[in-house]
Design a protein around this motif. Structure first.
Motif, PDB file in Angstrom:
ATOM      1  N   MET A 179      49.619  52.755  97.446  1.00 20.26           N
ATOM      2  CA  MET A 179      50.235  51.818  96.525  1.00 20.26           C
ATOM      3  C   MET A 179      49.784  52.183  95.113  1.00 20.26           C
ATOM      4  SD  MET A 179      49.949  47.642  96.409  1.00 20.26           S
ATOM      5  CE  MET A 179      51.335  47.186  97.394  1.00 20.26           C
ATOM      6  N   SER A 180      50.745  52.280  94.216  1.00 16.19           N
ATOM      7  CA  SER A 180      50.422  52.654  92.837  1.00 16.19           C
ATOM      8  C   SER A 180      49.748  51.494  92.109  1.00 16.19           C
ATOM      9  CB  SER A 180      51.703  53.049  92.097  1.00 16.19           C
ATOM     10  OG  SER A 180      52.475  51.907  91.803  1.00 16.19           O
ATOM     11  N   PRO A 181      49.012  51.809  91.047  1.00 12.21           N
ATOM     12  CA  PRO A 181      48.358  50.731  90.286  1.00 12.21           C
ATOM     13  C   PRO A 181      49.358  49.722  89.726  1.00 12.21           C
ATOM     14  CG  PRO A 181      47.442  52.863  89.658  1.00 12.21           C
ATOM     15  CD  PRO A 181      48.610  53.134  90.556  1.00 12.21           C
ATOM     16  N   THR A 182      50.521  50.193  89.303  1.00 11.02           N
ATOM     17  CA  THR A 182      51.534  49.296  88.756  1.00 11.02           C
ATOM     18  C   THR A 182      52.057  48.347  89.833  1.00 11.02           C
ATOM     19  OG1 THR A 182      52.187  50.999  87.167  1.00 11.02           O
ATOM     20  CG2 THR A 182      53.725  49.182  87.507  1.00 11.02           C
ATOM     21  N   ALA A 183      52.279  48.880  91.024  1.00  8.12           N
ATOM     22  CA  ALA A 183      52.757  48.043  92.126  1.00  8.12           C
ATOM     23  C   ALA A 183      51.705  47.007  92.500  1.00  8.12           C
ATOM     24  CB  ALA A 183      53.117  48.914  93.321  1.00  8.12           C
ATOM     25  N   LEU A 184      50.446  47.401  92.446  1.00 11.35           N
ATOM     26  CA  LEU A 184      49.364  46.476  92.758  1.00 11.35           C
ATOM     27  C   LEU A 184      49.307  45.348  91.719  1.00 11.35           C
ATOM     28  CD1 LEU A 184      46.986  45.847  94.618  1.00 11.35           C
ATOM     29  CD2 LEU A 184      45.560  47.263  93.137  1.00 11.35           C
ATOM     30  N   ILE A 185      49.418  45.702  90.446  1.00 13.30           N
ATOM     31  CA  ILE A 185      49.415  44.698  89.373  1.00 13.30           C
ATOM     32  C   ILE A 185      50.598  43.751  89.539  1.00 13.30           C
ATOM     33  CG2 ILE A 185      49.745  44.365  86.880  1.00 13.30           C
ATOM     34  CD1 ILE A 185      48.064  46.933  86.499  1.00 13.30           C
ATOM     35  N   THR A 186      51.758  44.312  89.866  1.00 13.65           N
ATOM     36  CA  THR A 186      52.950  43.498  90.069  1.00 13.65           C
ATOM     37  C   THR A 186      52.741  42.503  91.210  1.00 13.65           C
ATOM     38  OG1 THR A 186      54.359  45.300  89.308  1.00 13.65           O
ATOM     39  CG2 THR A 186      55.413  43.595  90.629  1.00 13.65           C
ATOM     40  N   ALA A 187      52.198  42.989  92.313  1.00 14.25           N
ATOM     41  CA  ALA A 187      51.974  42.123  93.470  1.00 14.25           C
ATOM     42  C   ALA A 187      50.952  41.025  93.154  1.00 14.25           C
ATOM     43  CB  ALA A 187      51.502  42.952  94.655  1.00 14.25           C
ATOM     44  N   ILE A 188      49.893  41.392  92.446  1.00 15.53           N
ATOM     45  CA  ILE A 188      48.864  40.415  92.100  1.00 15.53           C
ATOM     46  C   ILE A 188      49.425  39.356  91.152  1.00 15.53           C
ATOM     47  CG2 ILE A 188      46.680  40.085  90.856  1.00 15.53           C
ATOM     48  CD1 ILE A 188      45.777  42.784  92.079  1.00 15.53           C
ATOM     49  N   LEU A 189      50.119  39.790  90.086  1.00 15.92           N
ATOM     50  CA  LEU A 189      50.691  38.832  89.137  1.00 15.92           C
ATOM     51  C   LEU A 189      51.684  37.900  89.817  1.00 15.92           C
ATOM     52  CD1 LEU A 189      51.411  40.813  85.824  1.00 15.92           C
ATOM     53  CD2 LEU A 189      49.851  38.905  86.151  1.00 15.92           C
ATOM     54  N   SER A 190      52.556  38.467  90.625  1.00 16.17           N
ATOM     55  CA  SER A 190      53.560  37.652  91.309  1.00 16.17           C
ATOM     56  C   SER A 190      52.908  36.694  92.299  1.00 16.17           C
ATOM     57  CB  SER A 190      54.564  38.535  92.033  1.00 16.17           C
ATOM     58  OG  SER A 190      55.282  39.313  91.103  1.00 16.17           O
ATOM     59  N   GLY A 191      51.915  37.174  93.037  1.00 16.67           N
ATOM     60  CA  GLY A 191      51.228  36.322  94.009  1.00 16.67           C
ATOM     61  C   GLY A 191      50.489  35.174  93.350  1.00 16.67           C
ATOM     62  N   ILE A 192      49.755  35.472  92.292  1.00 18.37           N
ATOM     63  CA  ILE A 192      49.034  34.414  91.574  1.00 18.37           C
ATOM     64  C   ILE A 192      50.025  33.445  90.948  1.00 18.37           C
ATOM     65  CG2 ILE A 192      47.540  33.926  89.590  1.00 18.37           C
ATOM     66  CD1 ILE A 192      46.047  36.539  90.244  1.00 18.37           C
ATOM     67  N   GLY A 193      51.099  33.988  90.384  1.00 15.20           N
ATOM     68  CA  GLY A 193      52.131  33.130  89.794  1.00 15.20           C
ATOM     69  C   GLY A 193      52.751  32.198  90.813  1.00 15.20           C
ATOM     70  N   LEU A 194      53.059  32.727  91.983  1.00 15.40           N
ATOM     71  CA  LEU A 194      53.639  31.914  93.043  1.00 15.40           C
ATOM     72  C   LEU A 194      52.657  30.832  93.491  1.00 15.40           C
ATOM     73  CD1 LEU A 194      56.060  31.478  94.893  1.00 15.40           C
ATOM     74  CD2 LEU A 194      55.051  33.125  96.471  1.00 15.40           C
ATOM     75  N   LEU A 195      51.395  31.193  93.638  1.00 13.98           N
ATOM     76  CA  LEU A 195      50.374  30.227  94.034  1.00 13.98           C
ATOM     77  C   LEU A 195      50.255  29.096  93.003  1.00 13.98           C
ATOM     78  CD1 LEU A 195      48.110  29.495  96.053  1.00 13.98           C
ATOM     79  CD2 LEU A 195      46.563  30.827  94.614  1.00 13.98           C
ATOM     80  N   PHE A 196      50.171  29.455  91.732  1.00 12.41           N
ATOM     81  CA  PHE A 196      50.084  28.446  90.671  1.00 12.41           C
ATOM     82  C   PHE A 196      51.325  27.559  90.662  1.00 12.41           C
ATOM     83  CE2 PHE A 196      46.318  30.285  89.134  1.00 12.41           C
ATOM     84  CZ  PHE A 196      45.824  29.569  88.061  1.00 12.41           C
ATOM     85  N   ALA A 197      52.503  28.164  90.816  1.00  7.94           N
ATOM     86  CA  ALA A 197      53.742  27.390  90.811  1.00  7.94           C
ATOM     87  C   ALA A 197      53.784  26.410  91.987  1.00  7.94           C
ATOM     88  CB  ALA A 197      54.949  28.327  90.844  1.00  7.94           C
ATOM     89  N   LEU A 198      53.338  26.853  93.154  1.00  8.20           N
ATOM     90  CA  LEU A 198      53.322  25.967  94.316  1.00  8.20           C
ATOM     91  C   LEU A 198      52.339  24.809  94.128  1.00  8.20           C
ATOM     92  CD1 LEU A 198      53.543  28.553  97.234  1.00  8.20           C
ATOM     93  CD2 LEU A 198      55.308  26.932  96.512  1.00  8.20           C
ATOM     94  N   ILE A 199      51.161  25.119  93.605  1.00 10.84           N
ATOM     95  CA  ILE A 199      50.178  24.057  93.339  1.00 10.84           C
ATOM     96  C   ILE A 199      50.727  23.085  92.296  1.00 10.84           C
ATOM     97  CG2 ILE A 199      47.906  23.558  92.323  1.00 10.84           C
ATOM     98  CD1 ILE A 199      46.941  26.198  93.634  1.00 10.84           C
ATOM     99  N   GLY A 200      51.264  23.624  91.218  1.00  9.19           N
ATOM    100  CA  GLY A 200      51.825  22.780  90.159  1.00  9.19           C
ATOM    101  C   GLY A 200      52.970  21.916  90.653  1.00  9.19           C
ATOM    102  N   GLY A 201      53.851  22.505  91.459  1.00  6.88           N
ATOM    103  CA  GLY A 201      54.955  21.740  92.018  1.00  6.88           C
ATOM    104  C   GLY A 201      54.460  20.629  92.924  1.00  6.88           C
ATOM    105  N   GLY A 202      53.454  20.932  93.741  1.00  3.82           N
ATOM    106  CA  GLY A 202      52.888  19.924  94.638  1.00  3.82           C
ATOM    107  C   GLY A 202      52.236  18.776  93.886  1.00  3.82           C
TER     108      GLY A 202
END
Length: 138
Positions: free
Chosen positions: A1-24
């Motif tokens: 996995m390239s560093p860019t793909a890893l950064i993308t996955a981390i940013l998206s995952g953290i973003g999704l987690l924050f959005a789910l917590i915020g929505g809840g």
């Protein structure tokens, strides 16, 4: 996995987690507001909770329900600065099924502000991750 793909996955995952917590949190605050009764109460004391990030104050409020029951309860949402000092009156939301479950009737005191902030941060982080992913495809 390239560093860019890893950064993308981390940013998206953290973003999704924050959005789910915020929505809840936002939905919980909205549901509480929907079933709660409104009244005014007197702040009788503040409990200070200290941590490495500072001090958060949890007010204990005395109020009378619509049925005439006197209740004294501590809010579940703390803040800094506190919503009021002892002796001051504040608007209160309480659960008629369990009157000791209370919140200060304000944007911050009801939990709505916290939920919206988490949701907004989540959306921004998820969009940043998606933007990086999209930029890599072109």
């Amino acid at each position: 996995m390239s560093p860019t793909a890893l950064i993308t996955a981390i940013l998206s995952g953290i973003g999704l987690l924050f959005a789910l917590i915020g929505g809840g949190v936002t939905m919980n605050a909205r549901e509480f507001r929907r079933r709660a009764r409104r009244t005014r109460g007197m702040v009788v004391r503040l409990r200070a909770s200290r941590s490495g990030d500072g001090t958060v104050y949890y007010p204990t409020i005395r109020f009378t329900t619509t049925y005439g029951q006197q209740v004294e309860a501590e809010t579940t949402h703390g803040s800094n600065p506190p919503p009021a000092v002892p002796g001051e009156e504040v608007p209160v939301l309480y659960d008629p099924a369990k009157p000791t479950r209370i919140r200060v009737d304000s944007l911050a005191g009801s939990g709505t502000l916290l939920g919206v902030v988490f949701l907004a941060i989540g959306i921004v982080l998820f969009a940043a991750g998606a933007g990086v992913a999209l930029a890599q495809t072109f």
